[in-house]
Design a protein around this motif. Structure first.
Motif: not given
Length: 453
Positions: A70-79, A98-105, A109-112, A147-153
Motif C-alpha cells: 500500500s505504501a511502497g508499491a501502489m503508493g508509488g503508482g499513485v505518487s 486523487l479520487l481514482h486513487a481512493l477507489v483503488i485504496g 483494502g477490502v480484498i486484502y 483494519g486492512a482498509l484503513l492501512v490502504w487508505l
C-alpha cells in the motif's frame, strides 16, 4: 490553501542533491517510526509469553506485506501519476487521479481483508502454527486484518500528498500516528488503570484506532483544501484511463514486495534446517535489514515526485539524473552502515544476545552480508525512481531474479549439506545481483526522448 507555484518549479529546476535530501529527511523519520512501532509491539507481545510471540512471528510477514504494497508499491503508482500530471501543469487531471486513487485504496483494502480473514488460518498452519500458537495468531490477525482498509487508505492518502511534492505533512502525520499506536498498543495489550489487559487483541486494536485517526486527519486536510489538491466527493465519474495511469505502475510494482516476502519465507525455512542458533544469528542480521529499508525507502519515495514531475514536463534527462543521484545517495548511506557492521559486527549483534553460539552466527552473517548493503540500497531506491518514470517492469524483474536465486540456490545448498556461511553468502549474492540487475534495467530501459535543461 495551495502551495505557491514556485514550490513545483523548484522540484523541476533546483539542484538535485540538496532538493532530494530535503524531501527525503521527513520520509526517513516517518519510516524509522514505523520500525519503532514494530519493536514496541514485539516488546508488548513478548511480555505476554512465548506462544503470543511465536504467533506474532507467523502473522508479521503478511502485515509487513500490507504496508509494503500500500505504501511502497501502489503508493508509488499513485505518487507517480499525480506528479506527472502536475509536471505537465494539468492540475484538473491530478484532482481526478486523487479520487481514482481512493477507489483503488478502498478496493484493495477490502480484498486484502477478505483474503486474510478467510485464508489466514491456513497460511499460518502452513508456516508451522499449531495448537495455542495458531489460536493466538488467528485471534490477533482477525482483528488486525479487519483494519486492512484503513492501512490502504492512510498510505494512499499519504502517497497523494507526496505526489504533489509535499513530504512534510504526511511524514508528520505518520509519526503522530505511530506514537499513538505505540501508546495504545501498550495500554490495551498490557492494561493500565481501569483499562483491562486484552493481550494480542489489544495490540491489534491499538493499530486500528491509531490508523483510523491518521485517515481522518488526511481526509480533513484534503477536503478543507490545505494542500495543492482538494478532495471533492461530488459528481465523481470513474474513468478507465485514470485507473490505468495508476495501475500500470502500482499493480506491477505490487509484485516486488510479494517477491521480497516470499524470499524471506523461503530462506528462513531453509536456514531453520541448520538449527536454532544459525536461524537466530540470521534473525539478528535481518533486524538490521529492516532498519536499512526505511533509509532506502525514504530516499526512493522522495525521488518519485522529482522524477515524475520532470517526466511530466518532458525533461527526461533530469528525471534520469534524479534517479541515479537518489540511487547513489542510498548506496552510500547503506554502504557506511555495511562497513561498520563488517568491521565491528558486535556493535549490532550484542544488542540482542550474549549467547556465544548465536553471537558467532550473527557475526558471520554481518561480516558476509554487510559489504552487499549498498547494492540493496541502490536497487530499492532505483525501483522507486522507476515508478516516477512509469517504467517499473525492469526493477520488478530484478526482484524476480533475486527470488529465483534464493529459492534455487537455497534448495541446492539444503540438498548438499550447505553450511550457515554458504547460506549467508547466498543472501549477500542476492543483494548484489538485485542492485546490479535493477541498475542495468534502468540504464537500458527507454524513458522517452530527453530534452536539455
Amino acid at each position: 490553501m495551495s502551495p505557491p507555484h514556485n514550490d513545483l518549479q523548484r522540484l523541476l529546476t533546483a539542484p538535485i542533491l540538496p532538493t532530494l535530501l530535503r524531501l527525503a529527511a521527513p520520509n526517513v523519520l516517518a519510516m524509522v517510526m514505523t520500525v519503532l512501532v514494530g519493536i514496541a509491539e514485539t516488546y508488548y507481545v513478548g511480555r505476554l509469553g512465548t506462544a503470543p510471540l511465536a504467533a506474532m512471528a507467523l502473522v508479521f510477514p503478511f502485515a509487513m506485506l500490507t504496508q509494503m504494497m500500500s505504501a511502497g508499491a501502489m503508493g508509488g503508482g499513485v505518487s507517480a501519476a499525480i506528479s506527472r500530471a502536475l509536471g505537465a501543469s494539468d492540475t484538473p487531471r491530478a484532482q481526478t487521479l486523487l479520487l481514482h486513487a481512493l477507489v483503488i485504496g478502498v478496493g484493495a483494502g477490502v480484498i486484502y481483508s477478505a483474503i486474510f480473514l478467510t485464508f489466514g488460518p491456513h497460511f499460518y498452519e502452513l508456516l508451522g502454527g499449531r495448537g495455542g500458537v495458531l489460536e493466538e495468531a488467528v485471534a490477533y490477525s482477525g482483528i488486525l486484518f479487519s483494519g486492512a482498509l484503513l492501512v490502504w487508505l492512510i498510505n494512499t492518502l499519504a502517497s497523494v500528498l507526496r505526489g504533489t511534492g509535499n513530504m512534510r505533512t504526511p511524514s508528520v502525520a505518520l509519526v503522530a500516528t505511530a506514537l499513538l499506536q505505540i501508546i495504545l498498543g501498550g495500554v490495551l495489550s498490557l492494561g493500565a488503570g481501569p483499562v483491562p489487559a486484552m493481550g494480542m487483541v489489544g495490540v491489534a486494536l491499538g493499530h486500528i484506532i491509531a490508523t483510523a485517526a491518521g485517515v481522518l486527519y488526511f481526509l480533513w486536510y484534503l477536503i478543507t483544501g490545505q494542500g495543492r489538491l482538494t478532495l471533492h466527493l461530488n459528481s465523481f465519474a470513474m474513468q478507465r484511463g485514470m485507473f490505468a495511469d495508476i495501475l500500470k505502475v502500482g499493480a506491477i510494482a505490487c509484485l516486488s514486495p510479494v517477491q521480497s516476502v516470499l524470499a524471506i519465507l523461503i530462506f528462513t525455512g531453509l536456514l531453520a534446517q541448520l538449527g536454532t542458533e544459525a536461524l537466530a544469528g540470521y534473525g539478528i542480521g535481518q533486524r538490521l535489514e529492516f532498519l536499512l529499508i526505511p533509509i532506502a525507502f525514504g530516499i526512493g519515495v522522495a525521488s518519485v515526485p522529482m522524477v515524475g514531475m520532470a517526466m511530466g514536463s518532458g525533461n527526461v534527462s533530469r528525471a534520469r539524473r534524479v534517479a541515479w543521484v537518489a540511487g547513489a545517495v542510498s548506496a552510500f548511506n547503506l554502504g557506511l552502515i555495511g562497513a561498520v557492521v563488517t568491521l565491528a559486527p558486535d556493535v549490532w549483534a550484542r544488542l540482542f544476545t550474549q549467547d556465544p553460539a548465536v553471537l558467532g552466527y550473527a557475526r558471520q552473517y554481518l561480516v558476509t552480508a554487510g559489504p552487499a548493503f549498498p547494492f540493496f540500497g541502490l536497487g530499492l531506491t532505483l525501483y522507486f525512481a522507476s515508478q516516477g518514470a512509469g517504467q517499473v517492469i525492469g526493477p520488478v524483474l530484478a526482484g524476480t531474479v533475486r527470488l529465483v536465486l534464493v529459492a534455487g540456490a537455497g534448495y541446492g545448498l539444503s540438498q548438499h549439506q550447505g553450511t550457515a556461511d554458504h547460506f549467508y553468502g547466498l543472501v549477500a549474492l542476492a543483494m548484489v545481483l538485485y542492485g546490479l540487475v535493477t541498475a542495468a534495467a534502468v540504464k537500458i530501459t527507454p524513458w522517452g526522448s530527453a530534452r536539455k535543461d
